[in-house]
Design an enzyme around this catalytic site. Sequence first.
Site, mmCIF file in Angstrom:
data_model
loop_
_atom_site.group_PDB
_atom_site.id
_atom_site.type_symbol
_atom_site.label_atom_id
_atom_site.label_comp_id
_atom_site.label_asym_id
_atom_site.label_seq_id
_atom_site.Cartn_x
_atom_site.Cartn_y
_atom_site.Cartn_z
ATOM 1 N N SER A 118 0.843 -1.186 0.000
ATOM 2 C CA SER A 118 0.000 0.000 0.000
ATOM 3 C C SER A 118 0.881 1.239 0.000
ATOM 4 O O SER A 118 1.987 1.227 0.553
ATOM 5 C CB SER A 118 -0.906 0.008 1.231
ATOM 6 O OG SER A 118 -1.512 1.275 1.415
ATOM 7 N N SER A 119 0.380 2.307 -0.578
ATOM 8 C CA SER A 119 1.154 3.552 -0.609
ATOM 9 C C SER A 119 1.306 4.184 0.766
ATOM 10 O O SER A 119 2.116 5.103 0.941
ATOM 11 C CB SER A 119 0.500 4.549 -1.565
ATOM 12 O OG SER A 119 -0.827 4.842 -1.163
ATOM 13 N N CYS A 120 0.579 3.686 1.764
ATOM 14 C CA CYS A 120 0.703 4.237 3.118
ATOM 15 C C CYS A 120 2.024 3.860 3.773
ATOM 16 O O CYS A 120 2.327 4.297 4.885
ATOM 17 C CB CYS A 120 -0.459 3.796 3.996
ATOM 18 S SG CYS A 120 -0.432 2.050 4.434
ATOM 19 N N TYR A 147 -0.957 -0.528 10.099
ATOM 20 C CA TYR A 147 -1.134 -1.205 8.805
ATOM 21 C C TYR A 147 0.116 -1.029 7.946
ATOM 22 O O TYR A 147 0.595 -1.971 7.304
ATOM 23 C CB TYR A 147 -2.360 -0.643 8.099
ATOM 24 C CG TYR A 147 -2.634 -1.231 6.745
ATOM 25 C CD1 TYR A 147 -3.161 -2.506 6.612
ATOM 26 C CD2 TYR A 147 -2.394 -0.500 5.580
ATOM 27 C CE1 TYR A 147 -3.429 -3.055 5.360
ATOM 28 C CE2 TYR A 147 -2.651 -1.031 4.326
ATOM 29 C CZ TYR A 147 -3.172 -2.309 4.217
ATOM 30 O OH TYR A 147 -3.428 -2.836 2.980
ATOM 31 N N LYS A 151 2.775 -3.843 6.194
ATOM 32 C CA LYS A 151 3.094 -3.913 4.768
ATOM 33 C C LYS A 151 4.593 -3.731 4.517
ATOM 34 O O LYS A 151 5.160 -4.370 3.622
ATOM 35 C CB LYS A 151 2.280 -2.861 4.006
ATOM 36 C CG LYS A 151 0.803 -3.199 3.916
ATOM 37 C CD LYS A 151 0.597 -4.531 3.209
ATOM 38 C CE LYS A 151 -0.844 -4.941 3.114
ATOM 39 N NZ LYS A 151 -1.021 -6.252 2.435
ATOM 40 N N HIS A 190 -12.888 2.744 2.530
ATOM 41 C CA HIS A 190 -11.995 3.800 2.095
ATOM 42 C C HIS A 190 -12.816 4.978 1.572
ATOM 43 O O HIS A 190 -14.031 4.895 1.427
ATOM 44 C CB HIS A 190 -11.045 3.285 1.020
ATOM 45 C CG HIS A 190 -9.995 2.366 1.550
ATOM 46 N ND1 HIS A 190 -10.055 1.002 1.396
ATOM 47 C CD2 HIS A 190 -8.863 2.615 2.246
ATOM 48 C CE1 HIS A 190 -8.997 0.448 1.972
ATOM 49 N NE2 HIS A 190 -8.258 1.398 2.494
#
Length: 325
Positions: A118-120, A147, A151, A190
Amino acid sequence: MEFDTGVAQPLDRDSTVYIAGHRGLVGSAIWRCFERAGFRNLTGMSSAELDLRDRSSVSAFMAETRPDAVVLAAARVGGIGANNTYPVDFLSDNLQIQVNVLDAAVAVQVPRLLFLGSSCIYPKHAAQPIKEEYLLTGHLEPTNDAYAIAKIAGILQVQAVRRQYGLSWISAMPTNLYGRGDNFSAQSSHVLPALIRRYSEALRDGGAEVTNWGSGRPLREFLHVDDMAEACLHLLDHYDGSGHVNVGTGSDLSIAEVAALVAEAVGYHGQTRWDASKPDGTARKLLDVTLLRSLGWQPRIDLAAGIADTVSWYREHESTARGVS
């Protein structure tokens, strides 16, 4: 931070491919994409059939199936509210899922694997657009750091497997995804599916106004899940590098602009208000997709068209959509 960017051999369409999370938003799109591409031996297990948090069950399944390739699209996911409220669940569940699947895949020497993150994962104040090399160069966004840490652990495990076992495993980091089959829960979805549900319900109920979270000013990038699925297959066919690859569109817009697109697609003409007491999250999050484009891939689905298609799907499946029924 420098990584090799080797070239892969395209997957044999007769390969046995295990898609973990094949009933979720991303996994189901990948399944459809692989079917269209001519793959004849796809396998998937629902969470009721195989709990990926159960290490012994995952090991037994992998030993029996012995896939030629694995796409790890299974994850516990949610919006900013869910991530902020249940950080232990997001950290623990995702770590268990990832470690169990990756360890089981190592045990049977799965030659090809794609891990989806994920881009987070990137620092809250990363320079924009965000390059892959910015990983681990700053503090994370606090509302979804648990989270993100899970990842990041997955990315590092994939890199470690490449170093220790020489297996051609890769990782991809998608931007914000949306599309058919999304989670429309009022509590855990989301931003884009949440907006679709909110405006749809306001139209149905004759609401004079809609109140959205935050200021509406943060900038976000959105990628249709069908484009994401095509990117996954493209990477498996063409990329064999140790570094993770950003997957996005390379352009962004404000949440307020996204809300306006959703309202237009839904046909809602009331007022939109913003609740600034709710968190905005990171001010901007735009991925640098130079590497992905150098590999010969770019998205096809325009955001306005993609939102309109998702709204149409939601109307057809409102009573059975995830998070609604």
